[in-house]
Design a protein around this motif. Structure first.
Motif, mmCIF file in Angstrom:
data_model
loop_
_atom_site.group_PDB
_atom_site.id
_atom_site.type_symbol
_atom_site.label_atom_id
_atom_site.label_comp_id
_atom_site.label_asym_id
_atom_site.label_seq_id
_atom_site.Cartn_x
_atom_site.Cartn_y
_atom_site.Cartn_z
ATOM 1 N N LEU A 216 0.824 -1.203 0.000
ATOM 2 C CA LEU A 216 0.000 0.000 0.000
ATOM 3 C C LEU A 216 0.864 1.262 0.000
ATOM 4 N N ILE A 217 1.944 1.252 0.765
ATOM 5 C CA ILE A 217 2.848 2.411 0.798
ATOM 6 C C ILE A 217 3.463 2.654 -0.579
ATOM 7 N N LEU A 218 3.892 1.580 -1.241
ATOM 8 C CA LEU A 218 4.468 1.721 -2.577
ATOM 9 C C LEU A 218 3.444 2.265 -3.569
ATOM 10 N N ILE A 219 2.200 1.806 -3.448
ATOM 11 C CA ILE A 219 1.143 2.300 -4.332
ATOM 12 C C ILE A 219 0.892 3.787 -4.089
ATOM 13 N N VAL A 220 0.806 4.170 -2.812
ATOM 14 C CA VAL A 220 0.558 5.577 -2.476
ATOM 15 C C VAL A 220 1.701 6.462 -2.973
ATOM 16 N N VAL A 221 2.948 6.038 -2.742
ATOM 17 C CA VAL A 221 4.106 6.816 -3.199
ATOM 18 C C VAL A 221 4.081 6.956 -4.719
ATOM 19 N N SER A 222 3.762 5.868 -5.410
ATOM 20 C CA SER A 222 3.691 5.918 -6.867
ATOM 21 C C SER A 222 2.679 6.947 -7.329
ATOM 22 N N TYR A 223 1.530 6.975 -6.671
ATOM 23 C CA TYR A 223 0.480 7.885 -7.100
ATOM 24 C C TYR A 223 0.721 9.323 -6.671
ATOM 25 N N VAL A 224 1.511 9.527 -5.664
ATOM 26 C CA VAL A 224 1.928 10.901 -5.336
ATOM 27 C C VAL A 224 2.730 11.481 -6.495
ATOM 28 N N PHE A 225 3.675 10.701 -7.009
ATOM 29 C CA PHE A 225 4.461 11.145 -8.163
ATOM 30 C C PHE A 225 3.588 11.255 -9.414
ATOM 31 N N ARG A 241 -7.111 12.158 -19.676
ATOM 32 C CA ARG A 241 -6.722 10.844 -20.184
ATOM 33 C C ARG A 241 -5.801 10.114 -19.207
ATOM 34 N N ALA A 242 -4.865 10.850 -18.629
ATOM 35 C CA ALA A 242 -3.943 10.233 -17.668
ATOM 36 C C ALA A 242 -4.677 9.805 -16.405
ATOM 37 N N PHE A 243 -5.585 10.666 -15.936
ATOM 38 C CA PHE A 243 -6.311 10.335 -14.722
ATOM 39 C C PHE A 243 -7.265 9.153 -14.930
ATOM 40 N N SER A 244 -7.831 9.032 -16.130
ATOM 41 C CA SER A 244 -8.799 7.972 -16.378
ATOM 42 C C SER A 244 -8.178 6.591 -16.246
ATOM 43 N N THR A 245 -6.899 6.450 -16.615
ATOM 44 C CA THR A 245 -6.230 5.157 -16.502
ATOM 45 C C THR A 245 -5.777 4.867 -15.078
ATOM 46 N N CYS A 246 -5.745 5.896 -14.238
ATOM 47 C CA CYS A 246 -5.268 5.718 -12.865
ATOM 48 C C CYS A 246 -6.403 5.586 -11.855
ATOM 49 N N THR A 247 -7.504 6.298 -12.101
ATOM 50 C CA THR A 247 -8.595 6.247 -11.130
ATOM 51 C C THR A 247 -9.212 4.854 -11.049
ATOM 52 N N SER A 248 -9.240 4.127 -12.162
ATOM 53 C CA SER A 248 -9.761 2.762 -12.136
ATOM 54 C C SER A 248 -8.927 1.897 -11.204
ATOM 55 N N HIS A 249 -7.611 2.022 -11.326
ATOM 56 C CA HIS A 249 -6.720 1.239 -10.488
ATOM 57 C C HIS A 249 -6.864 1.618 -9.022
ATOM 58 N N LEU A 250 -6.945 2.910 -8.730
ATOM 59 C CA LEU A 250 -7.088 3.361 -7.349
ATOM 60 C C LEU A 250 -8.408 2.892 -6.743
ATOM 61 N N THR A 251 -9.472 2.874 -7.549
ATOM 62 C CA THR A 251 -10.775 2.439 -7.054
ATOM 63 C C THR A 251 -10.737 0.986 -6.598
ATOM 64 N N VAL A 252 -10.192 0.097 -7.431
ATOM 65 C CA VAL A 252 -10.155 -1.325 -7.066
ATOM 66 C C VAL A 252 -9.171 -1.570 -5.922
ATOM 67 N N VAL A 253 -8.122 -0.759 -5.827
ATOM 68 C CA VAL A 253 -7.181 -0.899 -4.713
ATOM 69 C C VAL A 253 -7.884 -0.614 -3.387
ATOM 70 N N LEU A 254 -8.675 0.461 -3.349
ATOM 71 C CA LEU A 254 -9.398 0.804 -2.127
ATOM 72 C C LEU A 254 -10.418 -0.274 -1.769
ATOM 73 N N LEU A 255 -11.137 -0.781 -2.771
ATOM 74 C CA LEU A 255 -12.117 -1.843 -2.527
ATOM 75 C C LEU A 255 -11.447 -3.116 -2.026
ATOM 76 N N TYR A 256 -10.213 -3.317 -2.457
ATOM 77 C CA TYR A 256 -9.511 -4.551 -2.109
ATOM 78 C C TYR A 256 -8.818 -4.469 -0.749
ATOM 79 N N TYR A 257 -8.254 -3.311 -0.411
ATOM 80 C CA TYR A 257 -7.409 -3.216 0.779
ATOM 81 C C TYR A 257 -8.171 -2.961 2.070
#
Length: 322
Positions: A216-225, A241-257
């Motif tokens: 989770l820390i690595l994911i958060v650090v990645s998304y800060v950058f 366009r950049a946000f659209s490819t990232c928000t999907s990943h962040l959504t499932v990460v939150l649902l999963y963690y």
């Protein structure tokens, strides 16, 4: 799986009885149909994503390679738990699981769940390279690297699961044999052990806690950058366009963690009620992932339309996202 109880007069448990989810016993037929519908949607959605990614040459970037792995993991993760829950809703015998079957279910569940945890981290790293270091991306994330990263997630997940399974079933189980849960997981199974489980609980907290927190820390650090890089994009269309490819990943990460944190950080608070948060990342999230990724990704939607229509695979307008 032979085990010896601490007391020679005690009988070693040969099977367990899964009590299932709360409230489902009141309307078993209704919940059976609900789980059947959910499971069917999960398998269909993830199979379509897997076929789309695997057959469409337009989806050849590393992001879609990892998405295919995620779809396979989601389909398998749901298969490990949902059919047994459905069987338990049909008959009392469906709730019975052998000691060996319980160990196998626990191993497969943690193999798939931990591999998915590592895969989310790899997907965040992929997005970081694509958005923050686009010139270096084709070299750093080549096909060999993609295969290596995906294989590593499976290998580490297998070792991670083997450690917990061996520690859990090295303990003697001599009764009771009712598991207050809907599948064999570490916290509810440990409650039935006829020995001190302090070491197991400490290992579980340390191992799962370190793995989950580290990922989770690595994911958060990645998304800060990533967010910092996206905000520097001058055009609004480029930022969307950049946000659209990232928000999907962040959504499932939150649902999963979030649900596992509620379960594994409080091993002694398990029970039938603890199954409610577990439903989200074992049943609900695998069903939602295909919709989350297809609804927010135009390239996947176009490829899915081509697969379903079996039409000519002309190149879509614009290049796929990195």
């Amino acid at each position: 799986m032979a085990m010896e109880a601490e007391d020679p007069n005690q009988t070693v448990v040969s099977h367990f009885f899964l009590e299932g989810l709360m409230y489902t016993a009141e309307q078993p037929s209704l919940f059976f149909l609900l789980f059947l519908l959910t499971y069917s949607i999960t398998l269909t959605g993830n199979l379509l994503i897997l076929l789309t990614v695997g057959s469409d040459p337009h989806l050849c970037s590393p992001m879609y390679h990892f998405l295919g792995h995620l779809s396979f993991l989601d389909a398998c993760l749901s298969t490990v738990t949902v059919p047994k829950v459905m069987a338990g809703l049909l008959t009392v015998d469906g709730k019975v699981i052998s000691l060996e079957g319980c160990a196998l279910q626990l191993y497969c569940f943690h193999l798939l769940a931990s591999t998915e945890c590592f895969l989310y981290t790899v997907m965040a790293y992929d997005r970081y390279l694509a958005i923050c270091q686009p010139l270096r991306y084709p070299v750093a994330m080549n096909s060999r690297m993609c295969v290596g990263l995906a294989g590593t997630t499976w290998a580490v997940g297998a070792v991670h699961s083997a450690i917990h399974t061996s520690l859990t079933f090295h303990l003697p189980y001599c009764g009771p044999h009712h598991i207050a849960y809907f599948f064999c997981d570490i916290p509810p199974v440990l409650k039935l052990a006829c020995a001190d489980t302090t070491v197991n609980e400490l290992v579980m907290l340390a191992n799962i806690g370190v793995v989950a927190a580290g990922c989770l820390i690595l994911i958060v650090v990645s998304y800060v950058f990533i967010v910092a890089a996206v905000l520097r994009i001058r055009t609004a269309r480029g930022r969307r366009r950049a946000f659209s490819t990232c928000t999907s990943h962040l959504t499932v990460v939150l649902l999963y963690y979030v649900p596992p944190v509620c379960i594994y950080l409080q091993p002694r608070s398990g029970g039938a009620g603890a199954g409610v948060p577990a439903v989200f990342y074992t049943i609900v999230t695998p069903m939602l992932n295909p919709f989350i990724y297809t609804l927010r990704n135009k390239e996947v939607k176009r490829a899915l339309q081509r697969l379903l229509s079996r039409g000519p695979r002309e190149s879509p307008a614009g290049s796929p996202p990195p």
